[in-house]
Design an enzyme around this catalytic site. Structure first.
Site, PDB file in Angstrom:
ATOM      1  N   ASP A 208      81.543  26.631  41.106  1.00  0.00           N
ATOM      2  CA  ASP A 208      82.179  25.765  40.604  1.00  0.00           C
ATOM      3  C   ASP A 208      82.581  24.655  41.618  1.00  0.00           C
ATOM      4  OD1 ASP A 208      83.326  25.554  37.351  1.00  0.00           O
ATOM      5  OD2 ASP A 208      84.755  24.550  38.600  1.00  0.00           O
TER       6      ASP A 208
ATOM      7  N   LYS B 119      87.302  33.409  35.350  1.00  0.00           N
ATOM      8  CA  LYS B 119      86.936  32.491  36.252  1.00  0.00           C
ATOM      9  C   LYS B 119      87.990  32.900  37.429  1.00  0.00           C
ATOM     10  CE  LYS B 119      85.219  28.317  36.271  1.00  0.00           C
ATOM     11  NZ  LYS B 119      84.078  27.867  35.320  1.00  0.00           N
TER      12      LYS B 119
HETATM   13  N1  GLU Z   1      81.165  27.122  36.782  1.00  0.00           N
HETATM   14  C1  GLU Z   1      80.110  27.360  35.838  1.00  0.00           C
HETATM   15  C2  GLU Z   1      80.655  26.912  34.270  1.00  0.00           C
HETATM   16  O1  GLU Z   1      81.557  26.210  34.018  1.00  0.00           O
HETATM   17  C3  GLU Z   1      79.017  28.167  35.943  1.00  0.00           C
HETATM   18  C4  GLU Z   1      79.498  29.597  35.844  1.00  0.00           C
HETATM   19  C5  GLU Z   1      78.466  30.833  36.070  1.00  0.00           C
HETATM   20  O2  GLU Z   1      77.351  30.503  36.237  1.00  0.00           O
HETATM   21  O3  GLU Z   1      78.798  32.046  36.049  1.00  0.00           O
HETATM   22  O4  GLU Z   1      80.140  27.370  33.492  1.00  0.00           O
END
Ligand code: GLU
Length: 449
Positions: free
Chosen positions: A169, A129
């Protein structure tokens, strides 16, 4: 120190010591540790290899300065991060969040959660992340572009199509991904699927935008069916009006549910008869294109607007938590129950406090935890990566079918690992143990690394 049983309190004490002042990370780990420690104690190979200690320590944390120039010519300084949490079952994968209050604590909780969520998708995806304390709200497109280019100028050293594949996100949508992909391509001189959530013209996938919300509703539907209920005809509240909330609302309406309330940081609208598909399309345009406030929606369609109020106060049968972490606390859970709510599904990451989760489980409110319920977003990101590698594009029908299959498989994993002796299903336990087992077994195979 090297006991043959793990103790929850001792484990958490150690984690607090190693990670002081990180309450969200503590909360995310506590929730997992509560369910996996009894399982680990029945499988000593995980204790001996100290798998939980290793899984709660990110592979690496990258932090960097991001300088950019605003429209007035002032120099701005922000902080960028990428927390590469675990790549045991695939390359690092997870979103980027831009929010003024973003801290390393939040990113560690999100990266940790992502480990389990990505494991549950059944796809080969590790976990990461990242993001910045840059706030895109109120910035011009040119400012956002300059920030994204500067951010990517550093981030590009740490990511790659087989190394780490960021996505969006909160605060990072199509506009931000496009600016970042443009800068990455310019610096590397290669067209690679290094980000997901890309525009359809340049390697993006159909259904990616809708995937988290659609997946959350598919999961809720499976959970309801398992307990002899259906979504059709149910009164639903959906918190938020960002990417997850908007497409959660779309799928609820499509499946015959009634969306009676949605919100943003300024308040909520309440429309007791439910909003129509056309009204939702208007809201999607307001939020995605015009970047307006939810009060404008209430005004446009003559429904009540409740300033500074969350959606949990409105009577509903189903509640979808799709805004942000810790938005649904014990007081909200009590209000939901008193008003007849039978199920809560988490579309956002960790939107429910631990006390509220325990209260709802005690009172037999069905509860779909984020790791399982919102995994559809990253699952379709995984499909975007597959399409990029194959240099082809799947159709909307094909992608929605695959998403539906994955959400059913995730639900199935929750049943396998979440059923107690009385036949009751604890979805939190099911998701945590199923997500843990795949990553833990991969880590065991690698030996001490
Ligand atoms: N931010 C999204 C999550 O919390 C998607 C992450 C992604 O597609 O890599 O899963």
């Amino acid at each position: 120190m090297f006991s043959n049983q793990l103790n929850l309190d001792e484990f958490m004490l150690g984690l607090h010591k190693r990670n002081p002042y990180e309450p969200e990370f503590h909360q995310a780990v506590q929730e997992v540790a509560q369910s996996v420690i009894p399982y680990i104690n029945r499988h000593p190979q995980y204790i001996k290899a100290r798998i939980l200690e290793r899984m709660t320590e990110p592979d690496r944390v990258i932090s960097f300065r991001v300088c950019w120039e605003d429209d007035e010519g002032h120099i701005r300084v922000n902080r960028g991060y990428r927390v590469q949490f675990n790549n045991s079952i695939g390359p690092y994968k997870g979103g980027l969040r831009f929010a003024s209050n973003l801290t390393l604590d939040t990113l560690k909780f999100l990266g940790f959660e992502q480990t389990f969520k990505n494991s549950l998708t059944t796809l080969p995806l590790g976990a990461a992340k990242g993001g910045s304390d840059f706030n895109p709200k109120g910035k011009s497109d040119r400012e956002v572009m300059r920030f994204c280019q500067s951010f990517m100028t550093e981030l590009h050293k740490h990511i790659g199509a087989h190394t780490d594949i960021p996505a969006g996100d909160i605060g990072v949508g199509a506009r931000e991904i496009s600016y970042m992909f443009g800068q990455y391509k310019r610096m590397e001189n290669e067209f690679r699927g290094v980000l997901t959530g890309k525009g359809l013209e340049y390697g993006g996938s159909l259904v990616r935008k809708e995937a988290t919300g659609f997946g959350t509703v598919f999961f809720a539907e499976e959970m309801l069916k398992e307990h002899g209920h259906r979504l059709e005809g149910k009164t639903c509240v959906v918190s938020g009006s960002g990417n997850v909330a908007l497409y959660t609302a779309e799928k609820i309406i499509e499946l015959g549910g009634k969306v009676v309330a949605m919100s943003d940081s300024s308040g909520s609208f309440h429309a007791p008869d439910g909003i129509t598909k056309d009204q939702l399309i208007w809201l999607i345009d307001l939020k995605e294109v015009r970047r307006g406030r939810i009060s404008e929606f209430a005004e446009q369609f003559g429904c009540e607007f409740h300033k500074d109020t969350k959606v949990w106060q409105f009577p509903c049968q189903l509640a979808f938590a799709c805004a942000t972490q810790n938005e649904l606390d014990l007081h909200d859970a009590k209000t939901l129950l008193a008003n007849g709510c039978m199920a809560v599904a988490e579309g956002a990451n960790m939107p429910t406090t631990l006390e509220a989760v325990h209260f709802m489980q005690e009172k037999n409110v069905l509860f779909a935890p984020a790791k399982a319920a919102n995994a559809g977003g990253v699952a379709v990101s995984g499909m975007e990566m597959s399409q990029n590698s194959m240099r082809l594009s799947w159709s909307t029908e094909e992608l929605e079918r695959r998403l539906h299959v994955i959400m059913r498989k995730i639900h199935q994993q929750c049943l396998t690992y979440g059923r107690d002796d009385n036949g009751q299903i604890d979805y939190v336990q099911g998701a945590n143990i199923a997500g843990f087992k795949k990553v833990a077994d991969a880590m065991l195979s690698y030996g001490v690394v």
